[in-house]
Design an enzyme around this catalytic site. Structure first.
Site, PDB file in Angstrom:
ATOM      1  N   ASP A 141       0.819  -1.218   0.000  1.00 40.62           N
ATOM      2  CA  ASP A 141       0.000   0.000   0.000  1.00 40.62           C
ATOM      3  C   ASP A 141       0.856   1.273   0.000  1.00 40.62           C
ATOM      4  O   ASP A 141       0.682   2.159   0.859  1.00 40.62           O
ATOM      5  CB  ASP A 141      -0.923   0.030   1.237  1.00 40.62           C
ATOM      6  CG  ASP A 141      -1.710  -1.254   1.424  1.00 40.62           C
ATOM      7  OD1 ASP A 141      -2.138  -1.839   0.413  1.00 40.62           O
ATOM      8  OD2 ASP A 141      -1.909  -1.657   2.589  1.00 40.62           O
TER       9      ASP A 141
ATOM     10  N   GLU B  74     -11.328   0.237  -3.319  1.00 36.43           N
ATOM     11  CA  GLU B  74     -10.472   0.764  -2.248  1.00 36.43           C
ATOM     12  C   GLU B  74      -9.278   1.487  -2.882  1.00 36.43           C
ATOM     13  O   GLU B  74      -9.182   1.585  -4.103  1.00 36.43           O
ATOM     14  CB  GLU B  74      -9.988  -0.371  -1.329  1.00 36.43           C
ATOM     15  CG  GLU B  74      -9.141  -1.427  -2.020  1.00 36.43           C
ATOM     16  CD  GLU B  74      -8.854  -2.647  -1.137  1.00 36.43           C
ATOM     17  OE1 GLU B  74      -9.391  -2.759  -0.025  1.00 36.43           O
ATOM     18  OE2 GLU B  74      -8.082  -3.522  -1.588  1.00 36.43           O
TER      19      GLU B  74
HETATM   20  O1  FUB Z   1      -3.198  -3.609   3.457  1.00 31.55           O
HETATM   21  C1  FUB Z   1      -4.507  -3.828   3.912  1.00 31.55           C
HETATM   22  C2  FUB Z   1      -5.486  -3.489   2.851  1.00 31.55           C
HETATM   23  O2  FUB Z   1      -5.238  -4.263   1.700  1.00 31.55           O
HETATM   24  C3  FUB Z   1      -5.423  -2.074   2.334  1.00 31.55           C
HETATM   25  O3  FUB Z   1      -5.927  -1.116   3.196  1.00 31.55           O
HETATM   26  C4  FUB Z   1      -6.127  -2.251   1.062  1.00 31.55           C
HETATM   27  O4  FUB Z   1      -6.047  -1.169   0.179  1.00 31.55           O
HETATM   28  C5  FUB Z   1      -5.501  -3.508   0.525  1.00 31.55           C
HETATM   29  O5  FUB Z   1      -4.287  -3.257  -0.118  1.00 31.55           O
END
Ligand code: FUB
Length: 338
Positions: free
Chosen positions: A30, A237
């Protein structure tokens, strides 16, 4: 943020000539990249093996702290500045420190991070430092009015700062309606407008919102909102906004179709019009990125699970050059390695 990878067949992007790894010393994911004081800083999640079994809520992403990385040149030495913030130093936190971002205002640096509170509800926290690499000191409470996860902060050309956030499934965006917690999963019908990432102006203090979060709506080529059922294009996301030639580029992950796609607007609030794919699926379920200009070139930061041999919750940050076409569209990349 879990489950079987149904299809990685739609991978028609250009294979990059050079891909640089951030580090092989620990698992990172991320990545949020920024240029501060002429240096390139990366604010990633810090993956580790907690032993928690995989589920559809992403319980196996049980991260507890953040490290900050920096480099003077792409491909040169990368410095791991060590522990920047640990969950035990966030008074309101319960578990799962997910994708962070950072911003600089004046001489102060702010680390924005999503973590579940002690009731297992995600909110966004903030921590401050005099240095871009930390260590950061967390505020006692989450940022009022924030919820869900994956915050990213845009510094606009007029000196205003906007926070974008939100994520589906384990990210809990579907548990909120009109900025109120409804507690149960509620998704719009397949043919109804999809849930949008949220956007809010940050207050001058950078640790509170100046307004109620609004929807950053994503439209299709006909000016209609992208629908819930359009899971090749709908927001899931990892919202990230950057500016290029006066336009706002909102890029994000499509989650269960595993792509990074983008949409553009003339306003930081949107609406944004869908443009196309930036990054094809990578090895591992999640796809999460950031985009930054450094030393005259544009860079795409992303992660994959190649270093762990494909373990979805043990990821590694990478970077490669991003290229714009003359009309401002972005060339699609395929960085899939098995
Ligand atoms: O790293 C945890 C979660 O996985 C992140 O917040 C999302 O965007 C995905 O990458």
């Amino acid at each position: 943020v879990s489950g079987e990878i149904d299809s990685v067949t739609d991978t028609i992007g250009i294979v990059p000539e050079e891909v640089y790894e951030l580090t092989s010393e620990l698992y990172t994911a991320d990545p949020s990249a920024h240029v501060f004081e002429g240096k390139l800083y990366v604010y990633p999640s810090h993956d580790y093996e907690s032993g928690i079994p995989e589920d559809d809520l992403g319980s196996h992403f049980n991260m507890e702290d953040y490290h900050v990385f920096s480099m003077d040149t792409v491909g040169g030495t990368v410095t791991d500045h060590g522990l920047a913030l640990h969950i035990k130093d966030v008074p309101w936190a319960g578990r799962q420190m997910w994708a962070p971002d950072a911003a600089k205002k004046g001489d102060e640096y702010f680390l924005y991070f999503p973590v579940k509170d002690k009731e297992d509800v995600f909110h966004i926290g903030v921590a401050k430092s005099d240095n871009p690499e930390g260590p950061f000191k967390a505020m006692d409470t989450p940022i009022e009015g924030t919820y869900s996860m994956d915050p990213s902060v845009l510094e606009d050309s007029d000196g205003k700062y906007y926070m974008y956030f939100g994520g589906l499934w384990g990210g809990q965006l579907q548990k909120w309606s009109n900025n109120e917690y409804i507690g149960e999963d509620t998704y719009p019908a397949d043919d109804a407008p999809a849930l949008s990432p949220k956007v809010a102006l940050l207050a001058d203090d950078m640790v509170s919102l100046a307004e109620e979060p609004k929807d950053a709506v994503i439209l299709d080529e006909n000016g209609e909102p992208i629908t819930t059922g359009d899971n090749n294009r709908r927001f899931f996301e990892a919202a990230w906004v950057h500016r290029y030639n006066g336009k706002y580029y909102l890029s994000y992950s499509t989650g269960d179709t595993h792509k990074i796609v983008y949409a553009t607007s003339d306003s930081p609030y949107g609406p944004f019009t869908y443009q196309g794919v930036i990054l094809d699926p990578v090895l591992g379920w999640t796809n999460h990125h950031s985009i930054v200009e450094y030393q005259g070139k544009w860079w795409l930061f992303f992660h994959d699970s190649s270093m762990s041999g494909g373990k979805t919750h043990l990821r590694s940050v990478k970077m490669t050059e991003l290229t714009y076409n003359p009309d401002g569209t972005i060339q699609r990349i395929n960085a899939l390695v098995e």
